[in-house]
Design a protein around this motif. Sequence first.
Motif, PDB file in Angstrom:
ATOM      1  N   ASP A  73      -4.161   0.101   4.473  1.00  0.00           N
ATOM      2  CA  ASP A  73      -2.995  -0.589   5.018  1.00  0.00           C
ATOM      3  C   ASP A  73      -3.415  -1.932   5.595  1.00  0.00           C
ATOM      4  O   ASP A  73      -4.220  -1.988   6.530  1.00  0.00           O
ATOM      5  N   VAL A  74      -2.869  -2.989   5.033  1.00  0.00           N
ATOM      6  CA  VAL A  74      -3.085  -4.337   5.563  1.00  0.00           C
ATOM      7  C   VAL A  74      -1.686  -4.881   5.829  1.00  0.00           C
ATOM      8  O   VAL A  74      -1.147  -5.704   5.097  1.00  0.00           O
ATOM      9  N   ASP A  75      -1.077  -4.352   6.892  1.00  0.00           N
ATOM     10  CA  ASP A  75       0.354  -4.559   7.093  1.00  0.00           C
ATOM     11  C   ASP A  75       0.728  -4.949   8.518  1.00  0.00           C
ATOM     12  O   ASP A  75       1.877  -4.817   8.925  1.00  0.00           O
ATOM     13  N   GLY A  76      -0.266  -5.422   9.282  1.00  0.00           N
ATOM     14  CA  GLY A  76       0.038  -5.840  10.643  1.00  0.00           C
ATOM     15  C   GLY A  76       0.458  -4.707  11.553  1.00  0.00           C
ATOM     16  O   GLY A  76       1.058  -4.944  12.606  1.00  0.00           O
ATOM     17  N   GLY A  77       0.155  -3.469  11.161  1.00  0.00           N
ATOM     18  CA  GLY A  77       0.544  -2.311  11.960  1.00  0.00           C
ATOM     19  C   GLY A  77       1.935  -1.790  11.669  1.00  0.00           C
ATOM     20  O   GLY A  77       2.434  -0.916  12.389  1.00  0.00           O
ATOM     21  N   ARG A  78       2.555  -2.272  10.592  1.00  0.00           N
ATOM     22  CA  ARG A  78       3.945  -1.901  10.297  1.00  0.00           C
ATOM     23  C   ARG A  78       4.120  -0.398  10.121  1.00  0.00           C
ATOM     24  O   ARG A  78       5.140   0.175  10.524  1.00  0.00           O
TER      25      ARG A  78
ATOM     26  N   ALA B 193       1.119  -7.020  14.922  1.00  0.00           N
ATOM     27  CA  ALA B 193       0.755  -8.380  14.509  1.00  0.00           C
ATOM     28  C   ALA B 193       1.816  -9.391  14.922  1.00  0.00           C
ATOM     29  O   ALA B 193       1.519 -10.580  15.071  1.00  0.00           O
ATOM     30  N   GLY B 194       3.042  -8.940  15.056  1.00  0.00           N
ATOM     31  CA  GLY B 194       4.115  -9.810  15.519  1.00  0.00           C
ATOM     32  C   GLY B 194       4.702 -10.737  14.493  1.00  0.00           C
ATOM     33  O   GLY B 194       5.543 -11.576  14.820  1.00  0.00           O
ATOM     34  N   GLY B 195       4.292 -10.617  13.238  1.00  0.00           N
ATOM     35  CA  GLY B 195       4.836 -11.509  12.213  1.00  0.00           C
ATOM     36  C   GLY B 195       4.243 -11.196  10.848  1.00  0.00           C
ATOM     37  O   GLY B 195       3.532 -10.203  10.666  1.00  0.00           O
ATOM     38  N   VAL B 196       4.540 -12.057   9.890  1.00  0.00           N
ATOM     39  CA  VAL B 196       4.113 -11.825   8.512  1.00  0.00           C
ATOM     40  C   VAL B 196       2.627 -12.089   8.348  1.00  0.00           C
ATOM     41  O   VAL B 196       1.994 -12.770   9.162  1.00  0.00           O
ATOM     42  N   GLY B 197       2.069 -11.542   7.276  1.00  0.00           N
ATOM     43  CA  GLY B 197       0.669 -11.760   6.957  1.00  0.00           C
ATOM     44  C   GLY B 197       0.498 -12.821   5.894  1.00  0.00           C
ATOM     45  O   GLY B 197       1.448 -13.192   5.194  1.00  0.00           O
ATOM     46  N   SER B 198      -0.715 -13.292   5.755  1.00  0.00           N
ATOM     47  CA  SER B 198      -1.026 -14.305   4.748  1.00  0.00           C
ATOM     48  C   SER B 198      -1.596 -13.640   3.500  1.00  0.00           C
ATOM     49  O   SER B 198      -2.207 -12.564   3.581  1.00  0.00           O
TER      50      SER B 198
ATOM     51  N   HIS C 254      12.103 -16.468   5.361  1.00  0.00           N
ATOM     52  CA  HIS C 254      11.935 -15.467   4.317  1.00  0.00           C
ATOM     53  C   HIS C 254      12.750 -14.234   4.685  1.00  0.00           C
ATOM     54  O   HIS C 254      12.730 -13.795   5.840  1.00  0.00           O
ATOM     55  N   PRO C 255      13.466 -13.623   3.728  1.00  0.00           N
ATOM     56  CA  PRO C 255      14.307 -12.467   4.071  1.00  0.00           C
ATOM     57  C   PRO C 255      13.535 -11.272   4.603  1.00  0.00           C
ATOM     58  O   PRO C 255      14.096 -10.412   5.288  1.00  0.00           O
ATOM     59  N   GLY C 256      12.223 -11.194   4.308  1.00  0.00           N
ATOM     60  CA  GLY C 256      11.443 -10.073   4.787  1.00  0.00           C
ATOM     61  C   GLY C 256      10.841 -10.273   6.163  1.00  0.00           C
ATOM     62  O   GLY C 256      10.306  -9.328   6.759  1.00  0.00           O
ATOM     63  N   ASP C 257      10.936 -11.504   6.703  1.00  0.00           N
ATOM     64  CA  ASP C 257      10.284 -11.803   7.984  1.00  0.00           C
ATOM     65  C   ASP C 257      10.742 -10.880   9.105  1.00  0.00           C
ATOM     66  O   ASP C 257       9.942 -10.436   9.937  1.00  0.00           O
ATOM     67  N   VAL C 258      12.030 -10.583   9.133  1.00  0.00           N
ATOM     68  CA  VAL C 258      12.585  -9.788  10.230  1.00  0.00           C
ATOM     69  C   VAL C 258      11.972  -8.392  10.281  1.00  0.00           C
ATOM     70  O   VAL C 258      11.908  -7.771  11.346  1.00  0.00           O
ATOM     71  N   MET C 259      11.493  -7.904   9.137  1.00  0.00           N
ATOM     72  CA  MET C 259      10.933  -6.563   9.095  1.00  0.00           C
ATOM     73  C   MET C 259       9.587  -6.456   9.803  1.00  0.00           C
ATOM     74  O   MET C 259       9.093  -5.356  10.045  1.00  0.00           O
ATOM     75  N   MET C 260       8.979  -7.604  10.125  1.00  0.00           N
ATOM     76  CA  MET C 260       7.705  -7.593  10.830  1.00  0.00           C
ATOM     77  C   MET C 260       7.871  -7.860  12.317  1.00  0.00           C
ATOM     78  O   MET C 260       6.893  -7.826  13.065  1.00  0.00           O
ATOM     79  N   ASN C 261       9.091  -8.086  12.760  1.00  0.00           N
ATOM     80  CA  ASN C 261       9.330  -8.264  14.186  1.00  0.00           C
ATOM     81  C   ASN C 261       9.015  -6.969  14.927  1.00  0.00           C
ATOM     82  O   ASN C 261       9.375  -5.878  14.492  1.00  0.00           O
ATOM     83  N   GLY C 262       8.313  -7.093  16.048  1.00  0.00           N
ATOM     84  CA  GLY C 262       7.998  -5.923  16.845  1.00  0.00           C
ATOM     85  C   GLY C 262       6.774  -5.158  16.399  1.00  0.00           C
ATOM     86  O   GLY C 262       6.421  -4.141  16.992  1.00  0.00           O
ATOM     87  N   THR C 263       6.103  -5.624  15.350  1.00  0.00           N
ATOM     88  CA  THR C 263       4.861  -4.979  14.921  1.00  0.00           C
ATOM     89  C   THR C 263       3.707  -5.463  15.793  1.00  0.00           C
ATOM     90  O   THR C 263       3.826  -6.487  16.476  1.00  0.00           O
TER      91      THR C 263
ATOM     92  N   ALA D  54      -6.595   1.384  -3.292  1.00  0.00           N
ATOM     93  CA  ALA D  54      -5.378   0.566  -3.254  1.00  0.00           C
ATOM     94  C   ALA D  54      -5.272  -0.168  -1.921  1.00  0.00           C
ATOM     95  O   ALA D  54      -5.865   0.238  -0.920  1.00  0.00           O
ATOM     96  N   ILE D  55      -4.503  -1.228  -1.949  1.00  0.00           N
ATOM     97  CA  ILE D  55      -4.156  -1.976  -0.744  1.00  0.00           C
ATOM     98  C   ILE D  55      -2.643  -1.907  -0.581  1.00  0.00           C
ATOM     99  O   ILE D  55      -1.895  -2.105  -1.543  1.00  0.00           O
ATOM    100  N   SER D  56      -2.204  -1.622   0.627  1.00  0.00           N
ATOM    101  CA  SER D  56      -0.776  -1.575   0.928  1.00  0.00           C
ATOM    102  C   SER D  56      -0.428  -2.709   1.884  1.00  0.00           C
ATOM    103  O   SER D  56      -0.626  -2.591   3.094  1.00  0.00           O
ATOM    104  N   PRO D  57       0.083  -3.837   1.355  1.00  0.00           N
ATOM    105  CA  PRO D  57       0.403  -4.966   2.232  1.00  0.00           C
ATOM    106  C   PRO D  57       1.707  -4.753   2.995  1.00  0.00           C
ATOM    107  O   PRO D  57       2.604  -4.020   2.564  1.00  0.00           O
ATOM    108  N   GLY D  58       1.795  -5.418   4.138  1.00  0.00           N
ATOM    109  CA  GLY D  58       3.081  -5.562   4.809  1.00  0.00           C
ATOM    110  C   GLY D  58       3.816  -6.732   4.173  1.00  0.00           C
ATOM    111  O   GLY D  58       3.583  -7.081   3.019  1.00  0.00           O
TER     112      GLY D  58
END
Length: 254
Positions: free
Chosen positions: A241-246, A211-216, A200-209, A185-189
């Motif tokens: 996990d492909v989630d920018g370190g979330r 990666a520092g932002g959303v993934g493509s 995007h309403p989910g953008d804020v959830m990647m702040n401070g990770t 399985a793959i677990s995206p951020g």
Amino acid sequence: MSGRLQDKRALVTGATSNIGRAIAEMFAAEGAHVIVSGRSAGRGAEVVGAIRARGGRADFVQADLDGSAAASRALAEAATSALGGGIDILVNNAGVYPGDSTADTDEQTFDRVYSVNVKAPFLLTAAVAPAMAEAGGGAIINLGSWVARLGIPVGALYSSSKGAMETLTRAWAAEFGPRGVRVNAISPGVVHTPVPGEVHPGDVMMNGTPAGGVGSPEAIAHAAVYLAGDESAFVHGIVLDVDGGRTTAAVIAA
């Protein structure tokens, strides 16, 4: 591309947009013949056209994976036929995301989420995996989510459905792995293609990770190519996990 999936036959559900589309396009670029599956014939034709314009092989099979055994079986049969007799790679990507709170989630929504996100891929895998095993092997990739392991105050229903898919990944690896079918399985951020001027309403959830932002979507597609290809021949039952370190690093909000 390097032909890592040359002549493989792949079925990607929910492949008419976002992550599913990116996976379908990258599989085709790596040499696979891809079945693009989804509800919208118009969007499906657009994806197939884009793949073919770049020299890839793709066909569209319309499917509304509502959780019924008939819908899952029909897709498996149609995809097998369009691919010339077999499926080497299955990507269970199709899903729905209601973001309501628990108290605001009605019974109809509950049933629909589990029908689309869990029951449909369960029955599709049941229809595809045994044939893969009989043909000598294959690869199945499920889409989980980072919210399956980190609690957030909305979307509990969706989170639980993705947790179910991650559990099924491990169970199916044990069930089908000895018969030559690898299941991972793959677990995206938070993943989407940013639109200028839109938040995007989910953008804020990647702040401070990290990666520092959303993934493509392409970031997830690269992971899918790895799990579908020979490089991961010794990989069974993982959630990548492909989630920018979330989920792996403490998030320090600014």
